[in-house]
Scaffold this motif. Structure first.
Motif, PDB file in Angstrom:
ATOM      1  N   SER A 159      37.381  -3.730  -8.890  1.00 27.49           N
ATOM      2  CA  SER A 159      36.344  -4.875  -8.074  1.00 27.49           C
ATOM      3  C   SER A 159      34.937  -4.516  -7.825  1.00 27.49           C
ATOM      4  O   SER A 159      34.065  -5.414  -7.636  1.00 27.49           O
ATOM      5  CB  SER A 159      37.058  -5.293  -6.559  1.00 27.49           C
ATOM      6  OG  SER A 159      38.349  -5.711  -6.838  1.00 27.49           O
ATOM      7  N   GLN A 160      34.699  -3.247  -7.842  1.00 24.91           N
ATOM      8  CA  GLN A 160      33.354  -2.771  -7.365  1.00 24.91           C
ATOM      9  C   GLN A 160      32.224  -3.295  -8.182  1.00 24.91           C
ATOM     10  O   GLN A 160      31.292  -3.692  -7.671  1.00 24.91           O
ATOM     11  CB  GLN A 160      33.376  -1.303  -7.840  1.00 24.91           C
ATOM     12  CG  GLN A 160      32.639  -0.479  -6.781  1.00 24.91           C
ATOM     13  CD  GLN A 160      32.661   1.036  -6.735  1.00 24.91           C
ATOM     14  OE1 GLN A 160      33.392   1.576  -7.484  1.00 24.91           O
ATOM     15  NE2 GLN A 160      32.087   1.781  -5.809  1.00 24.91           N
ATOM     16  N   PRO A 161      32.284  -3.522  -9.450  1.00 30.54           N
ATOM     17  CA  PRO A 161      31.182  -3.840 -10.352  1.00 30.54           C
ATOM     18  C   PRO A 161      30.971  -5.589  -9.748  1.00 30.54           C
ATOM     19  O   PRO A 161      29.829  -5.747  -9.603  1.00 30.54           O
ATOM     20  CB  PRO A 161      31.560  -4.044 -11.757  1.00 30.54           C
ATOM     21  CG  PRO A 161      32.598  -2.989 -11.919  1.00 30.54           C
ATOM     22  CD  PRO A 161      33.476  -2.734 -10.517  1.00 30.54           C
ATOM     23  N   SER A 162      31.766  -6.484  -9.673  1.00 33.66           N
ATOM     24  CA  SER A 162      31.826  -7.788  -9.119  1.00 33.66           C
ATOM     25  C   SER A 162      31.040  -7.701  -7.824  1.00 33.66           C
ATOM     26  O   SER A 162      30.064  -8.701  -7.314  1.00 33.66           O
ATOM     27  CB  SER A 162      33.128  -8.329  -9.204  1.00 33.66           C
ATOM     28  OG  SER A 162      33.551  -8.483 -10.296  1.00 33.66           O
ATOM     29  N   ILE A 163      31.304  -6.733  -7.038  1.00 31.70           N
ATOM     30  CA  ILE A 163      30.817  -6.730  -5.572  1.00 31.70           C
ATOM     31  C   ILE A 163      29.491  -6.166  -5.543  1.00 31.70           C
ATOM     32  O   ILE A 163      28.508  -6.936  -5.051  1.00 31.70           O
ATOM     33  CB  ILE A 163      31.562  -5.994  -4.634  1.00 31.70           C
ATOM     34  CG1 ILE A 163      33.175  -6.256  -4.610  1.00 31.70           C
ATOM     35  CG2 ILE A 163      30.993  -5.598  -3.204  1.00 31.70           C
ATOM     36  CD1 ILE A 163      34.270  -5.330  -3.830  1.00 31.70           C
ATOM     37  N   ALA A 164      29.254  -5.218  -6.362  1.00 34.77           N
ATOM     38  CA  ALA A 164      27.801  -4.630  -6.618  1.00 34.77           C
ATOM     39  C   ALA A 164      26.847  -5.455  -6.826  1.00 34.77           C
ATOM     40  O   ALA A 164      25.533  -5.576  -6.600  1.00 34.77           O
ATOM     41  CB  ALA A 164      27.851  -3.533  -7.439  1.00 34.77           C
ATOM     42  N   CYS A 165      27.104  -6.481  -7.997  1.00 34.93           N
ATOM     43  CA  CYS A 165      26.243  -7.494  -8.631  1.00 34.93           C
ATOM     44  C   CYS A 165      25.878  -8.468  -7.478  1.00 34.93           C
ATOM     45  O   CYS A 165      24.792  -9.138  -7.732  1.00 34.93           O
ATOM     46  CB  CYS A 165      26.774  -7.963  -9.849  1.00 34.93           C
ATOM     47  SG  CYS A 165      28.083  -9.291  -9.585  1.00 34.93           S
ATOM     48  N   LEU A 166      26.473  -8.811  -6.393  1.00 30.27           N
ATOM     49  CA  LEU A 166      26.169  -9.530  -5.450  1.00 30.27           C
ATOM     50  C   LEU A 166      25.235  -8.825  -4.346  1.00 30.27           C
ATOM     51  O   LEU A 166      24.702  -9.663  -3.407  1.00 30.27           O
ATOM     52  CB  LEU A 166      27.369  -9.969  -4.752  1.00 30.27           C
ATOM     53  CG  LEU A 166      28.182 -10.763  -5.507  1.00 30.27           C
ATOM     54  CD1 LEU A 166      29.494 -11.214  -4.891  1.00 30.27           C
ATOM     55  CD2 LEU A 166      27.671 -12.021  -6.115  1.00 30.27           C
ATOM     56  N   LEU A 167      25.173  -7.592  -4.302  1.00 29.63           N
ATOM     57  CA  LEU A 167      24.402  -6.812  -3.191  1.00 29.63           C
ATOM     58  C   LEU A 167      22.866  -6.909  -3.575  1.00 29.63           C
ATOM     59  O   LEU A 167      22.371  -6.986  -4.657  1.00 29.63           O
ATOM     60  CB  LEU A 167      24.746  -5.422  -3.118  1.00 29.63           C
ATOM     61  CG  LEU A 167      26.246  -5.215  -2.692  1.00 29.63           C
ATOM     62  CD1 LEU A 167      26.583  -3.711  -2.675  1.00 29.63           C
ATOM     63  CD2 LEU A 167      26.544  -5.817  -1.330  1.00 29.63           C
ATOM     64  N   PRO A 168      21.776  -7.006  -2.553  1.00 24.60           N
ATOM     65  CA  PRO A 168      20.560  -6.893  -2.672  1.00 24.60           C
ATOM     66  C   PRO A 168      20.149  -5.687  -3.389  1.00 24.60           C
ATOM     67  O   PRO A 168      20.654  -4.614  -3.147  1.00 24.60           O
ATOM     68  CB  PRO A 168      20.058  -7.200  -1.403  1.00 24.60           C
ATOM     69  CG  PRO A 168      20.895  -6.990  -0.371  1.00 24.60           C
ATOM     70  CD  PRO A 168      22.175  -7.103  -1.337  1.00 24.60           C
ATOM     71  N   VAL A 169      18.972  -5.762  -4.158  1.00 28.00           N
ATOM     72  CA  VAL A 169      18.542  -4.771  -4.944  1.00 28.00           C
ATOM     73  C   VAL A 169      17.374  -4.044  -4.076  1.00 28.00           C
ATOM     74  O   VAL A 169      16.475  -4.779  -3.718  1.00 28.00           O
ATOM     75  CB  VAL A 169      18.242  -4.760  -6.548  1.00 28.00           C
ATOM     76  CG1 VAL A 169      17.275  -3.575  -6.966  1.00 28.00           C
ATOM     77  CG2 VAL A 169      19.373  -5.166  -7.286  1.00 28.00           C
ATOM     78  N   ALA A 170      17.215  -2.591  -3.880  1.00 24.42           N
ATOM     79  CA  ALA A 170      16.317  -2.269  -2.981  1.00 24.42           C
ATOM     80  C   ALA A 170      15.058  -2.002  -4.048  1.00 24.42           C
ATOM     81  O   ALA A 170      15.156  -1.629  -5.149  1.00 24.42           O
ATOM     82  CB  ALA A 170      16.525  -0.772  -2.398  1.00 24.42           C
TER      83      ALA A 170
END
Length: 63
Positions: A51-62
């Motif tokens: 699940s991690q890749p799907s979740i990570a793509c939704l997080l804002p990028v610093a």
């Protein structure tokens, strides 16, 4: 609002039935929640890793 719950059929730590029960709550308020089942070959940890890749793509990028 998009709600996605990740689980696995063979998850013995958090049964997939729990995710399905949680998905019904927002439906009562007009929001659809999707349950992603990573299948019988995945335990709790494996479901998280998948699940991690799907979740990570939704997080804002610093920046």
């Amino acid at each position: 609002m998009r709600i996605t719950l990740y689980s696995a059929t063979d998850d013995r730590d958090v049964p997939i039935a729990d995710a399905r029960t949680c998905a019904r709550e927002p439906a009562g308020h007009g929001t659809k929640a999707t349950v992603v089942d990573h299948g019988a070959a995945a335990d709790h940890h494996t479901a998280f890793l998948r699940s991690q890749p799907s979740i990570a793509c939704l997080l804002p990028v610093a920046r």
